[in-house]
Design an enzyme around this catalytic site. Structure first.
Site, PDB file in Angstrom:
ATOM      1  N   GLY A  36       0.786  -1.232   0.000  1.00  0.00           N
ATOM      2  CA  GLY A  36       0.000   0.000   0.000  1.00  0.00           C
ATOM      3  C   GLY A  36       0.819   1.283   0.000  1.00  0.00           C
ATOM      4  O   GLY A  36       0.290   2.344   0.329  1.00  0.00           O
ATOM      5  N   SER A  37       2.095   1.202  -0.412  1.00  0.00           N
ATOM      6  CA  SER A  37       2.873   2.450  -0.363  1.00  0.00           C
ATOM      7  C   SER A  37       2.390   3.454  -1.413  1.00  0.00           C
ATOM      8  O   SER A  37       2.412   4.666  -1.177  1.00  0.00           O
ATOM      9  CB  SER A  37       4.372   2.173  -0.508  1.00  0.00           C
ATOM     10  OG  SER A  37       4.676   1.727  -1.800  1.00  0.00           O
ATOM     11  N   LYS A  65      -5.257  -8.714  -8.937  1.00  0.00           N
ATOM     12  CA  LYS A  65      -6.331  -9.453  -9.608  1.00  0.00           C
ATOM     13  C   LYS A  65      -6.744  -8.738 -10.885  1.00  0.00           C
ATOM     14  O   LYS A  65      -6.561  -7.529 -11.009  1.00  0.00           O
ATOM     15  CB  LYS A  65      -7.552  -9.569  -8.675  1.00  0.00           C
ATOM     16  CG  LYS A  65      -7.290 -10.397  -7.443  1.00  0.00           C
ATOM     17  CD  LYS A  65      -7.252 -11.856  -7.818  1.00  0.00           C
ATOM     18  CE  LYS A  65      -6.729 -12.691  -6.664  1.00  0.00           C
ATOM     19  NZ  LYS A  65      -6.502 -14.081  -7.028  1.00  0.00           N
ATOM     20  N   ILE A 104      -9.327  -7.061 -13.365  1.00  0.00           N
ATOM     21  CA  ILE A 104     -10.596  -6.325 -13.229  1.00  0.00           C
ATOM     22  C   ILE A 104     -11.602  -6.970 -14.195  1.00  0.00           C
ATOM     23  O   ILE A 104     -11.276  -7.189 -15.368  1.00  0.00           O
ATOM     24  CB  ILE A 104     -10.398  -4.838 -13.631  1.00  0.00           C
ATOM     25  CG1 ILE A 104      -9.313  -4.189 -12.783  1.00  0.00           C
ATOM     26  CG2 ILE A 104     -11.708  -4.065 -13.529  1.00  0.00           C
ATOM     27  CD1 ILE A 104      -9.625  -4.047 -11.329  1.00  0.00           C
ATOM     28  N   ASN A 143      -3.370   2.328 -13.835  1.00  0.00           N
ATOM     29  CA  ASN A 143      -2.499   1.355 -13.167  1.00  0.00           C
ATOM     30  C   ASN A 143      -1.077   1.896 -13.158  1.00  0.00           C
ATOM     31  O   ASN A 143      -0.671   2.624 -14.054  1.00  0.00           O
ATOM     32  CB  ASN A 143      -2.534   0.015 -13.911  1.00  0.00           C
ATOM     33  CG  ASN A 143      -1.706  -1.040 -13.200  1.00  0.00           C
ATOM     34  OD1 ASN A 143      -1.731  -1.140 -11.961  1.00  0.00           O
ATOM     35  ND2 ASN A 143      -0.938  -1.821 -13.936  1.00  0.00           N
ATOM     36  N   HIS A 165       2.875   0.601 -13.060  1.00  0.00           N
ATOM     37  CA  HIS A 165       3.668  -0.605 -13.325  1.00  0.00           C
ATOM     38  C   HIS A 165       5.140  -0.275 -13.088  1.00  0.00           C
ATOM     39  O   HIS A 165       5.630   0.740 -13.591  1.00  0.00           O
ATOM     40  CB  HIS A 165       3.440  -1.034 -14.780  1.00  0.00           C
ATOM     41  CG  HIS A 165       4.166  -2.286 -15.150  1.00  0.00           C
ATOM     42  ND1 HIS A 165       3.688  -3.545 -14.824  1.00  0.00           N
ATOM     43  CD2 HIS A 165       5.351  -2.479 -15.786  1.00  0.00           C
ATOM     44  CE1 HIS A 165       4.549  -4.447 -15.262  1.00  0.00           C
ATOM     45  NE2 HIS A 165       5.554  -3.844 -15.837  1.00  0.00           N
ATOM     46  N   GLU A 192       7.626   5.724  -8.547  1.00  0.00           N
ATOM     47  CA  GLU A 192       6.207   5.375  -8.731  1.00  0.00           C
ATOM     48  C   GLU A 192       5.335   6.348  -7.938  1.00  0.00           C
ATOM     49  O   GLU A 192       4.318   6.838  -8.426  1.00  0.00           O
ATOM     50  CB  GLU A 192       5.919   3.962  -8.226  1.00  0.00           C
ATOM     51  CG  GLU A 192       6.448   2.850  -9.095  1.00  0.00           C
ATOM     52  CD  GLU A 192       6.059   1.488  -8.541  1.00  0.00           C
ATOM     53  OE1 GLU A 192       4.918   1.292  -8.116  1.00  0.00           O
ATOM     54  OE2 GLU A 192       6.931   0.601  -8.515  1.00  0.00           O
TER      55      GLU A 192
HETATM   56  C1  GRF Z   1       4.275  -1.451  -7.056  1.00  0.00           C
HETATM   57  O1  GRF Z   1       5.567  -1.722  -7.497  1.00  0.00           O
HETATM   58  C2  GRF Z   1       3.340  -1.306  -8.223  1.00  0.00           C
HETATM   59  O2  GRF Z   1       3.923  -0.731  -9.337  1.00  0.00           O
HETATM   60  C3  GRF Z   1       2.993  -2.724  -8.528  1.00  0.00           C
HETATM   61  O3  GRF Z   1       2.881  -3.344  -7.270  1.00  0.00           O
HETATM   62  C4  GRF Z   1       3.685  -2.637  -6.311  1.00  0.00           C
HETATM   63  C5  GRF Z   1       2.775  -2.224  -5.201  1.00  0.00           C
HETATM   64  O4  GRF Z   1       3.448  -1.625  -4.146  1.00  0.00           O
HETATM   65  N1  GRF Z   1       1.854  -2.806  -9.380  1.00  0.00           N
HETATM   66  P1  GRF Z   1       2.624  -0.921  -2.991  1.00  0.00           P
HETATM   67  O5  GRF Z   1       1.568  -1.921  -2.508  1.00  0.00           O
HETATM   68  O6  GRF Z   1       1.980   0.315  -3.543  1.00  0.00           O
HETATM   69  O7  GRF Z   1       3.619  -0.615  -1.923  1.00  0.00           O
END
Ligand code: GRF
Length: 206
Positions: A12-13, A91, A93, A107, A109, A179
């Protein structure tokens, strides 16, 4: 204010980064709803702590896929959700929801799509594959979600050079940081109606 639903499965970061950017006034949006398949995940604990309605949708609770789809859809509609942000959601969608929310599902990635995306490319595997293939750069991509994994139109990307002695873990950590920045920037642009879609061409207006 745009109403946002966040879909999570893990740490959940990204969710926290989005939440913080809303709290400090950077993103003109409201997180109304969290959907998760994983009742144990840290993202869910965070949602509880900040008092956002959280719905658990998984095979255990709803063995039937149509029920899963309906429960998600009911919540999205009841909350009048404008934007769905997948933030580490593991999962698929349901197709019907993808159609109904076309160009409204984002999303993040941890790689430079279209390379290193699709089935099997998740988590640390992406960073291992990037290093194994001798790439000079990696980074993060924000894209709209369509019916195929990691395939939808790319909205924004940020690149970082791969360091000497880089490991999958170190790369993961460095990319997670970017991210958080790039995802919030795109969500902000979405909430300010600054993402212009013209056929396949996507522009973020300044
Ligand atoms: C992130 O690297 C995101 O790009 C990928 O899953 C990871 C989730 O990290 N889809 P977090 O749960 O947001 O910490």
């Amino acid at each position: 204010m745009k109403k946002i639903a966040i879909f999570v499965s893990g740490g959940g970061s990204n969710f926290k980064a989005i939440y913080n950017n809303i709290e400090n006034g950077n993103i003109p949006g409201l997180i109304e709803l969290v959907i998760t398949n994983n009742p144990q995940c840290n993202a869910k604990k965070f949602a509880l702590r900040i008092g956002i309605e959280t719905v658990i949708v998984n095979d255990h609770r709803y063995p039937n896929n149509k029920d899963k789809e309906n429960i998600i859809l009911d919540h999205l509609q009841n909350w009048n959700i404008d934007l769905i942000c997948l933030a580490g959601y593991m999962k698929m969608i349901p197709q019907n929801i993808i159609k109904l929310y076309q160009n409204k599902i984002l999303n993040i990635h941890p790689g430079l799509l279209p390379k290193f995306g699709g089935k099997g490319f998740f988590g640390i595997r992406i960073h291992k594959a990037v290093l194994d293939s001798g790439e000079k750069f990696s980074g993060a991509t924000v894209h709209f979600v369509d019916e195929i994994y990691d395939n939808g139109p790319i909205i924004a990307q940020r690149k970082i050079p791969i360091n000497k002695n880089e490991t999958p873990k170190s790369l993961e950590k460095r990319i997670l940081k970017i991210e958080h920045e790039i995802y919030s920037e795109v969500i902000k642009a979405f909430c300010e109606d600054r993402i212009i879609i013209d056929n396949t061409q996507i522009t973020i207006m300044e």
